[in-house]
Design a protein around this motif. Structure first.
Motif, PDB file in Angstrom:
ATOM      1  N   ALA A 156       1.798 -13.723   0.769  1.00 30.82           N
ATOM      2  CA  ALA A 156       2.214 -13.335   0.291  1.00 30.82           C
ATOM      3  C   ALA A 156       1.645 -11.303  -0.078  1.00 30.82           C
ATOM      4  CB  ALA A 156       2.279 -13.526  -1.396  1.00 30.82           C
ATOM      5  N   GLU A 157       0.770 -11.137  -0.344  1.00 32.34           N
ATOM      6  CA  GLU A 157      -0.327  -9.937   0.017  1.00 32.34           C
ATOM      7  C   GLU A 157       0.278  -8.996   0.937  1.00 32.34           C
ATOM      8  OE1 GLU A 157      -0.726  -5.839  -1.843  1.00 32.34           O
ATOM      9  OE2 GLU A 157      -0.982  -7.883  -2.865  1.00 32.34           O
ATOM     10  N   GLN A 172       8.822   2.785   3.348  1.00 29.43           N
ATOM     11  CA  GLN A 172       7.757   4.296   3.340  1.00 29.43           C
ATOM     12  C   GLN A 172       8.516   4.091   5.254  1.00 29.43           C
ATOM     13  OE1 GLN A 172       4.005   3.865   3.511  1.00 29.43           O
ATOM     14  NE2 GLN A 172       3.947   5.909   3.465  1.00 29.43           N
ATOM     15  N   ASN A 173       8.793   3.906   5.684  1.00 29.02           N
ATOM     16  CA  ASN A 173       9.167   3.673   7.155  1.00 29.02           C
ATOM     17  C   ASN A 173      10.222   4.691   7.132  1.00 29.02           C
ATOM     18  OD1 ASN A 173       9.451   3.859   9.758  1.00 29.02           O
ATOM     19  ND2 ASN A 173      10.542   1.986   9.880  1.00 29.02           N
ATOM     20  N   ALA A 174      11.125   3.549   6.210  1.00 31.24           N
ATOM     21  CA  ALA A 174      13.020   4.431   5.994  1.00 31.24           C
ATOM     22  C   ALA A 174      12.865   5.901   5.142  1.00 31.24           C
ATOM     23  CB  ALA A 174      13.762   3.483   4.926  1.00 31.24           C
ATOM     24  N   GLN A 205       2.844  -6.104   0.991  1.00 26.60           N
ATOM     25  CA  GLN A 205       3.069  -5.038   2.258  1.00 26.60           C
ATOM     26  C   GLN A 205       3.850  -4.779   2.867  1.00 26.60           C
ATOM     27  OE1 GLN A 205      -1.377  -5.041   3.140  1.00 26.60           O
ATOM     28  NE2 GLN A 205      -1.690  -5.287   0.888  1.00 26.60           N
ATOM     29  N   THR A 206       4.215  -5.122   3.484  1.00 25.80           N
ATOM     30  CA  THR A 206       5.151  -5.118   5.084  1.00 25.80           C
ATOM     31  C   THR A 206       6.529  -5.099   4.185  1.00 25.80           C
ATOM     32  OG1 THR A 206       4.507  -7.054   6.413  1.00 25.80           O
ATOM     33  CG2 THR A 206       6.633  -6.510   7.066  1.00 25.80           C
ATOM     34  N   LYS A 207       6.977  -5.129   3.018  1.00 25.01           N
ATOM     35  CA  LYS A 207       8.291  -4.591   2.367  1.00 25.01           C
ATOM     36  C   LYS A 207       8.091  -2.993   2.256  1.00 25.01           C
ATOM     37  CE  LYS A 207      11.606  -5.887  -1.035  1.00 25.01           C
ATOM     38  NZ  LYS A 207      11.820  -6.812  -2.524  1.00 25.01           N
ATOM     39  N   GLU A 208       6.863  -2.536   1.633  1.00 23.77           N
ATOM     40  CA  GLU A 208       6.714  -1.693   1.143  1.00 23.77           C
ATOM     41  C   GLU A 208       7.039  -0.890   2.168  1.00 23.77           C
ATOM     42  OE1 GLU A 208       6.420  -0.130  -2.341  1.00 23.77           O
ATOM     43  OE2 GLU A 208       6.993  -1.965  -3.074  1.00 23.77           O
TER      44      GLU A 208
END
Length: 122
Positions: free
Chosen positions: A52-53, A64-66, A57-60
């Motif tokens: 889940a973490e 950030q990449n966007a 973090q992947t979503k965050e």
């Protein structure tokens, strides 16, 4: 006691001893297996939390990449505009140099023409 009874009693004692040994071994194995099973369940819960973490973090990181991509696109556009401005400035500079040279030549010709005309008037 008869020999059959003694043998039967010895068999019963041996059977009881084997059963007790098996129960003892089974109990220690059962305790160890229960401990391992509990450990596996707690590890599975920890792994689920970590998954889940990582997903969070992947979503965050995607967000950030966007943002970085948007900044890179904006910067690239501005650099292209600067390059266009620089090309424009270089073109204007070349045109001014041509104009300056043309004026210099024209002034030089006027001086030559004026000088010869001045001599003709004297």
């Amino acid at each position: 006691m008869s020999s059959t009874a003694i043998v039967s009693h010895q068999h019963a004692d041996a059977r009881a001893a084997v059963t007790a040994t098996l129960n003892s071994a089974g109990s220690s194995l059962d305790t160890e297996l229960r401990s391992r099973a509990a450990n596996l369940h707690s590890n599975a819960a920890a792994i689920l939390e970590q998954e889940a973490e990582i997903a969070k973090q992947t979503k965050e990181l995607g967000k950030q990449n966007a943002q970085w991509q948007k900044l890179a696109d904006t910067s690239t556009k501005k650099l292209n505009e600067v390059g266009d401005l620089q090309n424009w400035a270089e073109t204007i500079e070349r045109e001014f140099l041509v104009l300056e040279e043309t004026l210099r030549l024209a002034e030089g010709r006027e001086d030559i023409g004026s000088a010869s005309g001045a001599y003709g008037l004297l």
